[in-house]
Structure formats: structure tokens, C-alpha cells
Design a protein around this motif. Structure first.
Motif, PDB file in Angstrom:
ATOM      1  N   LYS A 279       0.851  -1.187   0.000  1.00 47.53           N
ATOM      2  CA  LYS A 279       0.000   0.000   0.000  1.00 47.53           C
ATOM      3  C   LYS A 279       0.888   1.240   0.000  1.00 47.53           C
ATOM      4  CE  LYS A 279      -3.692  -2.533   0.329  1.00 47.53           C
ATOM      5  NZ  LYS A 279      -4.566  -2.727  -0.853  1.00 47.53           N
ATOM      6  N   GLU A 280       0.584   2.146  -0.885  1.00 50.39           N
ATOM      7  CA  GLU A 280       1.365   3.375  -1.013  1.00 50.39           C
ATOM      8  C   GLU A 280       0.396   4.529  -1.224  1.00 50.39           C
ATOM      9  OE1 GLU A 280       4.860   5.223  -0.638  1.00 50.39           O
ATOM     10  OE2 GLU A 280       4.842   3.034  -0.849  1.00 50.39           O
ATOM     11  N   ALA A 281       0.777   5.708  -0.748  1.00 50.11           N
ATOM     12  CA  ALA A 281      -0.112   6.863  -0.863  1.00 50.11           C
ATOM     13  C   ALA A 281      -0.287   7.315  -2.308  1.00 50.11           C
ATOM     14  CB  ALA A 281       0.424   8.018  -0.019  1.00 50.11           C
ATOM     15  N   GLY A 282       0.667   6.999  -3.158  1.00 49.96           N
ATOM     16  CA  GLY A 282       0.601   7.419  -4.553  1.00 49.96           C
ATOM     17  C   GLY A 282       1.005   6.289  -5.477  1.00 49.96           C
ATOM     18  N   PRO A 283       1.191   6.586  -6.753  1.00 46.29           N
ATOM     19  CA  PRO A 283       1.580   5.554  -7.720  1.00 46.29           C
ATOM     20  C   PRO A 283       2.980   5.017  -7.426  1.00 46.29           C
ATOM     21  CG  PRO A 283       1.694   7.738  -8.711  1.00 46.29           C
ATOM     22  CD  PRO A 283       1.038   7.911  -7.381  1.00 46.29           C
ATOM     23  N   PHE A 284       3.175   3.728  -7.667  1.00 44.91           N
ATOM     24  CA  PHE A 284       4.473   3.123  -7.371  1.00 44.91           C
ATOM     25  C   PHE A 284       4.699   1.906  -8.252  1.00 44.91           C
ATOM     26  CE2 PHE A 284       1.704   0.352  -5.004  1.00 44.91           C
ATOM     27  CZ  PHE A 284       2.342  -0.881  -5.014  1.00 44.91           C
ATOM     28  N   CYS A 285       5.924   1.427  -8.244  1.00 44.39           N
ATOM     29  CA  CYS A 285       6.282   0.145  -8.843  1.00 44.39           C
ATOM     30  C   CYS A 285       7.554  -0.331  -8.155  1.00 44.39           C
ATOM     31  CB  CYS A 285       6.486   0.263 -10.358  1.00 44.39           C
ATOM     32  SG  CYS A 285       7.870   1.314 -10.846  1.00 44.39           S
ATOM     33  N   VAL A 286       7.992  -1.520  -8.494  1.00 45.57           N
ATOM     34  CA  VAL A 286       9.274  -2.039  -8.026  1.00 45.57           C
ATOM     35  C   VAL A 286      10.149  -2.251  -9.250  1.00 45.57           C
ATOM     36  CG1 VAL A 286      10.451  -4.031  -7.005  1.00 45.57           C
ATOM     37  CG2 VAL A 286       8.398  -3.103  -5.924  1.00 45.57           C
ATOM     38  N   VAL A 287      11.392  -1.798  -9.175  1.00 44.67           N
ATOM     39  CA  VAL A 287      12.306  -1.941 -10.300  1.00 44.67           C
ATOM     40  C   VAL A 287      13.440  -2.885  -9.917  1.00 44.67           C
ATOM     41  CG1 VAL A 287      13.768   0.043  -9.687  1.00 44.67           C
ATOM     42  CG2 VAL A 287      13.611  -0.690 -12.071  1.00 44.67           C
ATOM     43  N   LEU A 288      13.870  -3.673 -10.884  1.00 46.79           N
ATOM     44  CA  LEU A 288      15.012  -4.571 -10.688  1.00 46.79           C
ATOM     45  C   LEU A 288      15.892  -4.500 -11.923  1.00 46.79           C
ATOM     46  CD1 LEU A 288      16.308  -6.753  -8.831  1.00 46.79           C
ATOM     47  CD2 LEU A 288      15.107  -8.458 -10.220  1.00 46.79           C
ATOM     48  N   HIS A 289      17.175  -4.266 -11.698  1.00 47.55           N
ATOM     49  CA  HIS A 289      18.147  -4.233 -12.793  1.00 47.55           C
ATOM     50  C   HIS A 289      18.737  -5.622 -12.984  1.00 47.55           C
ATOM     51  CE1 HIS A 289      21.749  -3.187 -15.113  1.00 47.55           C
ATOM     52  NE2 HIS A 289      21.133  -2.049 -15.416  1.00 47.55           N
ATOM     53  N   SER A 290      19.115  -5.942 -14.211  1.00 51.96           N
ATOM     54  CA  SER A 290      19.642  -7.279 -14.496  1.00 51.96           C
ATOM     55  C   SER A 290      20.946  -7.559 -13.759  1.00 51.96           C
ATOM     56  CB  SER A 290      19.858  -7.455 -16.008  1.00 51.96           C
ATOM     57  OG  SER A 290      20.774  -6.490 -16.494  1.00 51.96           O
ATOM     58  N   TYR A 291      21.685  -6.512 -13.367  1.00 52.70           N
ATOM     59  CA  TYR A 291      22.941  -6.705 -12.648  1.00 52.70           C
ATOM     60  C   TYR A 291      22.787  -6.509 -11.150  1.00 52.70           C
ATOM     61  CZ  TYR A 291      25.340  -6.495 -17.173  1.00 52.70           C
ATOM     62  OH  TYR A 291      25.764  -6.733 -18.458  1.00 52.70           O
ATOM     63  N   ALA A 292      21.564  -6.324 -10.691  1.00 56.13           N
ATOM     64  CA  ALA A 292      21.334  -6.078  -9.269  1.00 56.13           C
ATOM     65  C   ALA A 292      20.613  -7.266  -8.644  1.00 56.13           C
ATOM     66  CB  ALA A 292      20.512  -4.810  -9.076  1.00 56.13           C
ATOM     67  N   ASP A 293      20.834  -7.464  -7.352  1.00 58.50           N
ATOM     68  CA  ASP A 293      20.123  -8.530  -6.648  1.00 58.50           C
ATOM     69  C   ASP A 293      19.203  -7.964  -5.576  1.00 58.50           C
ATOM     70  OD1 ASP A 293      21.969  -7.640  -4.849  1.00 58.50           O
ATOM     71  OD2 ASP A 293      23.031  -9.542  -4.630  1.00 58.50           O
ATOM     72  N   MET A 294      19.060  -6.621  -5.569  1.00 64.20           N
ATOM     73  CA  MET A 294      18.194  -5.981  -4.586  1.00 64.20           C
ATOM     74  C   MET A 294      17.129  -5.151  -5.308  1.00 64.20           C
ATOM     75  SD  MET A 294      19.069  -3.262  -1.543  1.00 64.20           S
ATOM     76  CE  MET A 294      20.396  -4.297  -0.927  1.00 64.20           C
ATOM     77  N   PRO A 295      15.860  -5.486  -5.131  1.00 62.25           N
ATOM     78  CA  PRO A 295      14.793  -4.678  -5.739  1.00 62.25           C
ATOM     79  C   PRO A 295      14.723  -3.296  -5.092  1.00 62.25           C
ATOM     80  CG  PRO A 295      13.994  -6.839  -5.017  1.00 62.25           C
ATOM     81  CD  PRO A 295      15.328  -6.638  -4.398  1.00 62.25           C
ATOM     82  N   THR A 296      14.148  -2.362  -5.826  1.00 61.26           N
ATOM     83  CA  THR A 296      13.998  -0.992  -5.345  1.00 61.26           C
ATOM     84  C   THR A 296      12.550  -0.548  -5.519  1.00 61.26           C
ATOM     85  OG1 THR A 296      16.285  -0.409  -5.889  1.00 61.26           O
ATOM     86  CG2 THR A 296      14.725   1.405  -5.669  1.00 61.26           C
ATOM     87  N   LEU A 297      11.991   0.020  -4.455  1.00 59.83           N
ATOM     88  CA  LEU A 297      10.656   0.604  -4.536  1.00 59.83           C
ATOM     89  C   LEU A 297      10.761   1.966  -5.207  1.00 59.83           C
ATOM     90  CD1 LEU A 297       7.606   0.658  -3.729  1.00 59.83           C
ATOM     91  CD2 LEU A 297       8.342   1.732  -1.579  1.00 59.83           C
ATOM     92  N   VAL A 298       9.943   2.190  -6.218  1.00 62.67           N
ATOM     93  CA  VAL A 298       9.944   3.448  -6.954  1.00 62.67           C
ATOM     94  C   VAL A 298       8.601   4.139  -6.730  1.00 62.67           C
ATOM     95  CG1 VAL A 298      10.169   4.556  -9.208  1.00 62.67           C
ATOM     96  CG2 VAL A 298      11.453   2.458  -8.711  1.00 62.67           C
ATOM     97  N   CYS A 299       8.626   5.263  -6.022  1.00 60.09           N
ATOM     98  CA  CYS A 299       7.427   6.089  -5.893  1.00 60.09           C
ATOM     99  C   CYS A 299       7.402   7.023  -7.092  1.00 60.09           C
ATOM    100  CB  CYS A 299       7.448   6.869  -4.585  1.00 60.09           C
ATOM    101  SG  CYS A 299       7.285   5.816  -3.127  1.00 60.09           S
ATOM    102  N   LEU A 300       6.417   6.828  -7.941  1.00 60.63           N
ATOM    103  CA  LEU A 300       6.358   7.544  -9.210  1.00 60.63           C
ATOM    104  C   LEU A 300       5.721   8.918  -9.041  1.00 60.63           C
ATOM    105  CD1 LEU A 300       5.032   4.454 -11.142  1.00 60.63           C
ATOM    106  CD2 LEU A 300       7.242   5.528 -11.602  1.00 60.63           C
ATOM    107  N   PRO A 301       6.160   9.892  -9.829  1.00 56.61           N
ATOM    108  CA  PRO A 301       5.498  11.203  -9.781  1.00 56.61           C
ATOM    109  C   PRO A 301       4.101  11.106 -10.382  1.00 56.61           C
ATOM    110  CG  PRO A 301       7.091  11.135 -11.575  1.00 56.61           C
ATOM    111  CD  PRO A 301       7.258   9.850 -10.815  1.00 56.61           C
ATOM    112  N   ARG A 302       3.155  11.802  -9.769  1.00 58.65           N
ATOM    113  CA  ARG A 302       1.808  11.835 -10.330  1.00 58.65           C
ATOM    114  C   ARG A 302       1.848  12.451 -11.721  1.00 58.65           C
ATOM    115  NH1 ARG A 302      -2.780  11.514  -7.055  1.00 58.65           N
ATOM    116  NH2 ARG A 302      -3.788  13.078  -8.367  1.00 58.65           N
ATOM    117  N   GLY A 303       0.936  11.989 -12.565  1.00 57.49           N
ATOM    118  CA  GLY A 303       0.930  12.445 -13.945  1.00 57.49           C
ATOM    119  C   GLY A 303       0.566  13.910 -14.076  1.00 57.49           C
ATOM    120  N   ALA A 304       1.552  14.744 -14.332  1.00 55.29           N
ATOM    121  CA  ALA A 304       1.305  16.180 -14.479  1.00 55.29           C
ATOM    122  C   ALA A 304       0.463  16.429 -15.725  1.00 55.29           C
ATOM    123  CB  ALA A 304       2.630  16.931 -14.576  1.00 55.29           C
ATOM    124  N   GLY A 305      -0.613  17.166 -15.547  1.00 58.02           N
ATOM    125  CA  GLY A 305      -1.471  17.485 -16.681  1.00 58.02           C
ATOM    126  C   GLY A 305      -2.422  16.383 -17.074  1.00 58.02           C
TER     127      GLY A 305
END
Length: 397
Positions: A279-305
Motif C-alpha cells: 500500500k502506497e499513498a501514490g503511484p508506485f512500482c518495483v524496479v530490478l536491474h539485471s545486474y542487481a540482486d536488490m529490488p527498489t521501490l519506486v514512488c512515481l510522480p503523479r501524472g502532471a497534466g
């Protein structure tokens, strides 16, 4: 407004082997190669050239492999299936709607080439081979379930498709009378939402414009309640040379207005469950890079306009706000976390973005506002199986 129709289905001599003839959905049909005796498999009228599909369909009718109903009827569909930890106990109705039905709302655009492929296929068979998949509001779920069960009480199923262990689909005709009238009454004035089949709907409209068909379309309608329909996300696997190194990816995301938080305790194999529950207050996703072993939570900016219905939708904020400005990046919709992780492992993508699903409320709000989600944003499952009910134009209406 929904209408009964004259149906086509496998004749009695083929029903005992229906489990070997019907298919789960169009995606499954396109990836099946068939078995040693697949001459009557429904896949044969779903894939291949339009001419070949039409010839096959007409041959089945001529040989008595397909039969037509004598009466214009509704058909009840009951599906039981487990998807992940959710048990689906769906009650749905096969009916027809007008191709320009004003109470049907859509949330996704179509591609012209996809519309033309769908149009040619239905024209060749002169039939609706696959229903569009339509949802109604959750508030109708209880009454719909009660009405459909009452309409077929005590009647044997016409068709039974055992798709696999624990997955069963049964179909009953609804005779004209109080049961059919009650079904019609449920949907009177109710908004309907197209869940799957955007290209088929657009193709039916084109066929009608060209003077083909009767202006109606085979439809499978169920509620958008969790007991009947699950909404699953489509993730994004991205190929972009600039993101070969994780540091450059992170820098670009921050520059785009994202807020990043590493998730050291989240195992890669648990990402799918995490995005479904987080649960997040705004839009989000989780990103994973092919060379990384740790996922990252990405809180996305709300869609301007963006209109409010899209401004907080995670997939819209990612696609429109973060990925769209990067013209050199290739973003591929991926239906499962496993497939996205596989693409990373095989170096077929540098980055995977794992998205939460849209809610029924969000989908309805976007459709009612006549807005459009990014293409390939959601999956509504399970889709209606194919090979149970079709609708010939020449015997419709």
C-alpha cells in the motif's frame, strides 16, 4: 441492452472429447501446436489464414461436427478455477449486444492492424468465434449469481469443458420465460465495461459498417467482483543501452521525479506478491536491474497534466511520465513476474518494472470518463474459454 441469440456449438458426437477440443483463451490457442488428432480442435478456426479458418468452419458445419440452436436463447456459464491463492467461482451469461451499445465503456485503444486481422477472421467464418469479455459493477454480483443459478436450476449442462485439474467450465441454455426475463432486467440501464476483446469489438463495428453481420456481437458478461474476475498487472521489461549500468538507471529515475527506496529484505522471487499487497499513498512500482540482486521501490510522480483518473494510476505514471519521453527505450509488456525475471536473466532486457494491478474502481472511472489507459496495462482473468459457444451471423437475430 442484452439480447438472446442463436448459438453454434460442438455437436453431441464431439462433446465427450470437448476437453481436447476447446482452448482456454486466444493466447493459448496461438501457442498450441495440437495433438495427433486435432482436426476438430477449435484452435483451427482461431489461428492461421482467414481463408483456411473459414473453410475449416464450413467443413465442420457440413460434416455435422457443429450444430446450431433452433431457438434464440441466453446461455449461462459457470467456471470454477484457482488462480494463485484466489478461488474463482464465476457465474456469467452469454448474450449479444449492439456493436454501438451506448452503455458499453472501453478503457484501451486499439491498433488498426489488429482490428483488420480480427475483422478478416470473423468475415471468413461469418460468425463470432470468440466473445468479447465484459464486466458489470460488483454491486450486481449477488443478484446476477442468484438469477443465473435460478435460471438453470435442475437442468443438465449442455457443455462441460474440463480445462485441467480443478478447472471446469459448464454451459446451460436458458429457455425463454421468467428466467430469461430476469436476466434481461438485471442489466437494464447498467453500465458495462469491456475487459477483453477491444479489437474484436472494433472489427465488429467495421464489419457492420461494411454491411456484414446484424450489428450485434457475442458477449460474455460477468461481474467485476473478486469471486468472478481478477485483475492482474502487466509488467514492463525494458531494453535501453543507457541503462546497462544500475547507477545510470537510478539517476534517470530520480531526474524524472521518482523517489527510490531499496528493499534489502525483499527476495526477488517475492516481488510479485509484494506489488499485489503493498500500500502506497501514490503511484508506485518495483524496479530490478539485471545486474542487481536488490529490488527498489519506486514512488512515481503523479501524472502532471493528466486527468485525475489517470494521474494516480501506477501504469499510466510509469508509461506516460517516465518511459514515454525516452524514445530510444523499448518497453515490452510482460504478463508475469517469472517471465520478466527470465528476460533479465537472459539479458533480453536491462530493467524490469513490476506494477500493481489497477482496481475495478480505477478501470471503471477511466472508462466512464472516456479516457484510455496505456495499452497492455491489465489482464482480466480468467478469460472466457473458446470453443464452447459461437454465434453464426446467418442464423442470428
Amino acid at each position: 441492452m442484452i439480447y438472446p441469440f442463436n448459438a453454434a456449438y460442438y455437436s453431441e458426437k464431439n462433446r465427450a472429447q470437448l476437453s481436447a477440443l476447446a482452448v482456454a483463451d486466444l493466447d493459448t490457442a496461438e501457442h498450441l501446436w495440437g495433438g495427433p488428432d486435432n482436426t476438430r480442435a477449435f484452435r483451427n478456426v482461431l489461428v492461421g489464414t482467414p481463408d483456411r479458418r473459414g473453410e475449416t468452419w464450413q467443413a465442420w458445419i457440413t460434416m455435422g461436427d457443429i450444430e446450431y440452436s433452433d431457438d434464440s436463447l441466453f446461455y449461462v456459464l459457470h467456471t470454477t478455477q484457482r488462480i494463485g491463492r484466489k478461488q474463482i467461482d464465476r457465474w456469467a451469461i452469454y448474450a449479444t449486444i449492439d456493436v454501438n451499445e451506448p452503455s458499453l465503456f472501453i478503457h484501451e485503444d486499439v491498433l488498426p492492424e489488429g482490428v483488420e486481422r480480427a475483422r478478416q477472421a470473423t468475415e471468413a467464418c461469418e460468425s463470432d468465434m470468440a466473445p468479447i469479455f465484459v464486466g458489470c459493477e460488483e454491486s450486481l454480483a449477488k443478484d446476477l449469481r442468484k438469477t443465473l443459478r435460478a435460471a438453470i436450476k435442475g437442468s443438465p449442462a449442455l457443455l462441460e469443458f474440463k480445462e485441467g485439474p480443478g478447472v471446469k467450465h459448464r454451459v446451460w441454455p436458458v429457455p425463454a420465460g421468467p428466467g430469461a426475463e430476469a436476466i434481461t432486467k438485471i442489466f437494464a440501464g447498467a453500465p458495462l465495461f469491456l475487459l477483453d476483446g477491444h479489437h474484436r469489438l472494433a472489427a465488429a463495428r467495421e464489419n457492420h459498417r461494411f454491411g456484414m453481420g446484424d450489428g450485434r456481437l457475442l458477449t460474455c458478461i460477468t461481474s467485476m467482483a473478486e469471486s468472478d474476475t481478477l485483475i492482474l498487472p502487466l509488467h514492463r521489461a525494458v531494453r535501453y543501452e543507457r541503462w546497462v549500468l544500475p547507477d545510470q538507471l537510478n539517476a534517470d529515475l530520480v531526474r524524472a521525479g521518482c523517489r527510490l527506496t531499496e528493499l534489502p529484505d525483499l527476495k526477488v522471487g517475492d516481488i510479485g506478491e509484494y506489488v499485489m499487497k503493498h500500500k502506497e499513498a501514490g503511484p508506485f512500482c518495483v524496479v530490478l536491474h539485471s545486474y542487481a540482486d536488490m529490488p527498489t521501490l519506486v514512488c512515481l510522480p503523479r501524472g502532471a497534466g493528466q486527468p485525475e483518473a489517470l494521474a494516480a494510476l501506477s501504469v499510466a505514471c510509469l508509461d506516460f511520465g517516465v518511459l514515454a519521453p525516452i524514445t530510444d527505450a523499448t518497453s515490452i509488456p510482460v504478463p508475469s513476474t517469472e517471465l520478466a525475471l527470465e528476460q533479465l536473466a537472459l539479458d533480453q532486457a536491462q530493467v524490469a518494472f513490476f506494477l500493481p494491478p489497477a482496481s475495478p474502481r480505477e478501470v471503471r472511472a477511466i472508462a466512464l470518463a472516456k479516457l484510455r489507459m496505456p495499452r497492455k496495462s491489465t489482464r482480466f482473468v480468467p478469460k472466457p474459454s473458446l470453443g464452447l459457444i459461437a454465434r453464426p451471423w446467418t442464423n442470428s437475430g
